[in-house]
Design a protein around this motif. Structure first.
Motif, PDB file in Angstrom:
ATOM      1  N   PHE A  43     -63.003 -34.482 -77.612  1.00 46.30           N
ATOM      2  CA  PHE A  43     -63.463 -34.617 -78.890  1.00 46.30           C
ATOM      3  C   PHE A  43     -62.602 -34.153 -80.054  1.00 46.30           C
ATOM      4  CE2 PHE A  43     -66.662 -33.966 -82.445  1.00 46.30           C
ATOM      5  CZ  PHE A  43     -67.344 -35.138 -82.428  1.00 46.30           C
ATOM      6  N   LEU A  44     -62.442 -34.989 -80.975  1.00 45.13           N
ATOM      7  CA  LEU A  44     -61.615 -34.658 -82.266  1.00 45.13           C
ATOM      8  C   LEU A  44     -62.451 -33.730 -83.227  1.00 45.13           C
ATOM      9  CD1 LEU A  44     -58.842 -34.928 -83.638  1.00 45.13           C
ATOM     10  CD2 LEU A  44     -59.697 -36.901 -84.432  1.00 45.13           C
ATOM     11  N   VAL A  45     -61.941 -32.414 -83.591  1.00 52.09           N
ATOM     12  CA  VAL A  45     -62.598 -31.648 -84.456  1.00 52.09           C
ATOM     13  C   VAL A  45     -61.597 -31.470 -85.592  1.00 52.09           C
ATOM     14  CG1 VAL A  45     -64.256 -30.750 -83.019  1.00 52.09           C
ATOM     15  CG2 VAL A  45     -62.365 -29.694 -83.093  1.00 52.09           C
ATOM     16  N   ASP A  46     -62.242 -30.719 -86.766  1.00 46.84           N
ATOM     17  CA  ASP A  46     -61.365 -30.207 -87.517  1.00 46.84           C
ATOM     18  C   ASP A  46     -61.455 -28.814 -87.788  1.00 46.84           C
ATOM     19  OD1 ASP A  46     -60.249 -32.521 -88.586  1.00 46.84           O
ATOM     20  OD2 ASP A  46     -61.807 -32.899 -90.112  1.00 46.84           O
ATOM     21  N   ALA A  47     -60.463 -27.926 -87.901  1.00 45.09           N
ATOM     22  CA  ALA A  47     -60.678 -26.555 -87.915  1.00 45.09           C
ATOM     23  C   ALA A  47     -59.573 -25.926 -88.667  1.00 45.09           C
ATOM     24  CB  ALA A  47     -60.560 -26.088 -86.313  1.00 45.09           C
ATOM     25  N   LYS A  48     -59.903 -24.697 -89.266  1.00 48.93           N
ATOM     26  CA  LYS A  48     -59.015 -24.134 -90.190  1.00 48.93           C
ATOM     27  C   LYS A  48     -59.013 -22.572 -89.713  1.00 48.93           C
ATOM     28  CE  LYS A  48     -61.969 -22.282 -93.873  1.00 48.93           C
ATOM     29  NZ  LYS A  48     -62.113 -22.514 -95.631  1.00 48.93           N
ATOM     30  N   GLU A  49     -57.754 -22.122 -90.087  1.00 47.19           N
ATOM     31  CA  GLU A  49     -57.413 -20.515 -89.736  1.00 47.19           C
ATOM     32  C   GLU A  49     -58.229 -19.896 -90.818  1.00 47.19           C
ATOM     33  OE1 GLU A  49     -53.748 -17.793 -89.289  1.00 47.19           O
ATOM     34  OE2 GLU A  49     -53.688 -19.636 -88.494  1.00 47.19           O
ATOM     35  N   ILE A  50     -58.797 -18.797 -90.304  1.00 46.63           N
ATOM     36  CA  ILE A  50     -59.387 -17.897 -91.297  1.00 46.63           C
ATOM     37  C   ILE A  50     -58.701 -16.522 -91.557  1.00 46.63           C
ATOM     38  CG2 ILE A  50     -61.763 -18.815 -90.962  1.00 46.63           C
ATOM     39  CD1 ILE A  50     -62.497 -16.463 -89.403  1.00 46.63           C
ATOM     40  N   GLN A  51     -58.967 -16.093 -92.910  1.00 44.95           N
ATOM     41  CA  GLN A  51     -58.271 -14.695 -93.274  1.00 44.95           C
ATOM     42  C   GLN A  51     -59.370 -13.908 -94.245  1.00 44.95           C
ATOM     43  OE1 GLN A  51     -55.496 -13.539 -91.824  1.00 44.95           O
ATOM     44  NE2 GLN A  51     -54.781 -15.478 -91.102  1.00 44.95           N
ATOM     45  N   SER A  52     -59.443 -12.683 -93.968  1.00 41.34           N
ATOM     46  CA  SER A  52     -60.352 -11.952 -94.720  1.00 41.34           C
ATOM     47  C   SER A  52     -59.601 -11.769 -96.237  1.00 41.34           C
ATOM     48  CB  SER A  52     -60.374 -10.677 -93.815  1.00 41.34           C
ATOM     49  OG  SER A  52     -59.332  -9.860 -94.118  1.00 41.34           O
ATOM     50  N   GLU A  53     -60.601 -11.530 -97.047  1.00 35.07           N
ATOM     51  CA  GLU A  53     -59.970 -11.318 -98.551  1.00 35.07           C
ATOM     52  C   GLU A  53     -61.195 -10.457 -99.237  1.00 35.07           C
ATOM     53  OE1 GLU A  53     -61.749 -14.587-101.240  1.00 35.07           O
ATOM     54  OE2 GLU A  53     -61.102 -15.431 -99.366  1.00 35.07           O
ATOM     55  N   GLN A  54     -60.427  -9.489-100.172  1.00 29.81           N
ATOM     56  CA  GLN A  54     -61.501  -8.648-100.951  1.00 29.81           C
ATOM     57  C   GLN A  54     -62.376  -9.391-101.837  1.00 29.81           C
ATOM     58  OE1 GLN A  54     -61.271  -5.365-100.443  1.00 29.81           O
ATOM     59  NE2 GLN A  54     -59.882  -5.458 -99.005  1.00 29.81           N
ATOM     60  N   GLU A 358     -62.476 -12.860 -85.582  1.00 29.81           N
ATOM     61  CA  GLU A 358     -61.324 -12.088 -85.882  1.00 29.81           C
ATOM     62  C   GLU A 358     -60.223 -12.739 -87.024  1.00 29.81           C
ATOM     63  OE1 GLU A 358     -59.045 -11.271 -82.506  1.00 29.81           O
ATOM     64  OE2 GLU A 358     -60.493  -9.901 -81.628  1.00 29.81           O
ATOM     65  N   GLU A 359     -59.518 -12.051 -87.594  1.00 35.98           N
ATOM     66  CA  GLU A 359     -58.583 -12.955 -88.622  1.00 35.98           C
ATOM     67  C   GLU A 359     -57.453 -13.833 -87.775  1.00 35.98           C
ATOM     68  OE1 GLU A 359     -56.757 -11.200 -91.887  1.00 35.98           O
ATOM     69  OE2 GLU A 359     -57.894  -9.062 -91.789  1.00 35.98           O
ATOM     70  N   GLY A 360     -57.457 -14.863 -88.341  1.00 38.78           N
ATOM     71  CA  GLY A 360     -56.400 -16.014 -87.602  1.00 38.78           C
ATOM     72  C   GLY A 360     -57.169 -16.616 -86.800  1.00 38.78           C
ATOM     73  N   SER A 361     -58.407 -16.614 -86.458  1.00 36.48           N
ATOM     74  CA  SER A 361     -59.213 -17.592 -85.703  1.00 36.48           C
ATOM     75  C   SER A 361     -59.268 -18.918 -86.312  1.00 36.48           C
ATOM     76  CB  SER A 361     -60.610 -16.938 -85.213  1.00 36.48           C
ATOM     77  OG  SER A 361     -60.541 -15.708 -84.539  1.00 36.48           O
ATOM     78  N   LEU A 362     -59.459 -19.763 -85.257  1.00 39.24           N
ATOM     79  CA  LEU A 362     -59.594 -21.310 -85.923  1.00 39.24           C
ATOM     80  C   LEU A 362     -60.968 -21.453 -85.686  1.00 39.24           C
ATOM     81  CD1 LEU A 362     -56.845 -23.260 -84.018  1.00 39.24           C
ATOM     82  CD2 LEU A 362     -56.804 -22.700 -86.245  1.00 39.24           C
TER      83      LEU A 362
END
Length: 408
Positions: A43-54, A358-362
């Motif tokens: 199955f084709l999905v869209d995902a993005k890498e997340i980062q924390s921000e203040q 966690e940071e960097g997770s998709l």
């Protein structure tokens, strides 16, 4: 004749038997259908890498503008009203120390003169007693060599006259205070809300003469929900207070003022389950030109409280958060992992996640029907990853035949 009849009746039976025999031979000699693997792409999905921000949150609330000091003025002495200040009228403004009303003073001036006379008499009697004590001491020493007794030196009489002087001084101070109280002065800079007296009216001690509000500082009482209270953190605010932006409609125009969050009422309202925070606005009536327009008492204002706490959070679109407070992530093996998260706050468009990923997770940003842990997926740009399913060749032919027949 009989033979021809037998031949005609037995021939169909023989044909049927021969056909059955051939069918049995064909069925028994048929090979089983060959199993053909069918490849289904992941199955084709869209995902993005997340980062924390203040993140610094803005808490919104609303409330009415009220005065910090609200005073019901009353008379401390009795008397007839002989004069009223021009500013002592509903809507009039005044400064601290201004005389708002004056009561008749003649009787109180007379009391002051009587108290001054009594004080002068007491002081004269005291001086006379001091002189008598000195004479008595000299006479005693001229006759006796022993120490004179206190009564012989007239010390009790001296103490009595000293007490009379103190009593006369206290009486004079009280008479002067009562005279001063005939002038009712403003306790602070303010505005008159109501006046209850008029010229010629006799007022008694304790009678209410009017109501005034302080114009030095206004307060806005804002309800803060328990979920928003953690971002405002009233208890640890510095003496400067958190900045608060207020806005209200004045004459059809939106006006803005700046205030400071100074305290909370400290008690949770049992009915609404909120804590009320107090915002101060200096010079609300713009006496010093501090604002573009005055913010009047009783006005309804909307408030935005800027939190001074900066916290590292993951900011994601609101649609990513599932109903059970979980999000879908993609691991290194291109498999779905469902992770529960701790949500700090949600808005109509965004969700703020404190922990759980966690940071960097998709994180999956597209819709996935019926996801489960370990579900194979692929991302845009990945080579198609197939999962195998088997089907028979005969079934494929039947499918093809049906498809062809449907085409017809």
């Amino acid at each position: 004749m009989k033979n021809s009849i037998l031949v005609k009746s037995g021939l169909p039976l023989v044909i049927i038997l021969v056909g059955l025999a051939i069918a049995v031979v064909l069925v028994s000699s048929r090979k089983p259908p060959e199993q053909v693997p069918v490849e289904i792409p992941a199955f084709l999905v869209d995902a993005k890498e997340i980062q924390s921000e203040q993140v610094s949150f803005i808490v919104k609330s609303q409330g009415n503008v009220v005065p910090r000091n609200k005073t019901a003025l009353s008379a401390q002495v009795s008397g007839q009203v002989v004069s009223l200040s021009d500013s002592f009228i509903a809507g009039g403004t005044f400064k601290k120390g201004d005389v708002l009303a004056t009561l008749e003073q003649d009787d109180y001036k007379t009391d002051v003169k009587l108290a001054e006379a009594e004080l002068a008499q007491a002081q004269a009697a005291l001086q006379e007693e001091i002189a008598r004590g000195k004479v008595a001491e000299q006479e005693w020493r001229s006759v006796n060599s022993v120490a004179p007794p206190e009564l012989g030196l007239r010390k009790p009489q001296l103490a009595k006259e000293q007490a009379n002087v103190k009593a006369a001084e206290a009486k004079l101070e009280r008479a002067k205070r009562n005279l001063a109280r005939t002038q009712i002065t403003a306790p602070y800079n303010g505005i008159v809300v109501e006046r209850n007296i008029d010229l010629g009216q006799f007022v008694t001690m304790g009678a209410a003469i009017g109501t005034v509000y302080s114009t030095d500082t206004a307060e806005v009482r804002l309800p803060i929900t328990d979920s928003d209270l953690m971002f405002v953190n009233i208890a640890s605010q510095s003496t400067d207070g958190a900045p608060v932006s207020l806005k209200a409609s004045v004459g059809g125009l939106t006006r803005r003022w700046e205030g400071k969050l100074v305290r909370s009422e400290g008690v949770l309202d049992t009915g609404s389950r909120v804590v009320y925070a107090i915002v101060e606005v200096k010079d609300p009536y713009n006496m010093k030109g501090s604002h573009s327009a005055p913010i009047r008492f009783g006005q309804f204002a909307e408030a935005e409280i800027t939190s001074r706490q900066n916290e590292a959070l993951m900011v994601l679109p609101r649609s990513i958060l599932r109903l059970d407070n979980t999000v879908l992530t993609v691991n290194e093996n291109r498999e779905i992992e469902i992770k529960p998260v701790e949500v700090a706050r949600t808005t109509a468009k965004e969700v703020f996640i404190r922990s759980g990923v966690e940071e960097g997770s998709l994180v999956v940003t597209s819709a996935v029907p019926n996801p489960y842990n370990g579900m194979k997926v692929r991302l845009p740009g990945d080579e198609p990853v197939a999962s195998e399913e088997t089907t028979s060749e005969g079934d494929d032919e039947a499918i093809e035949s049906n498809a062809t027949g449907g085409g017809r």
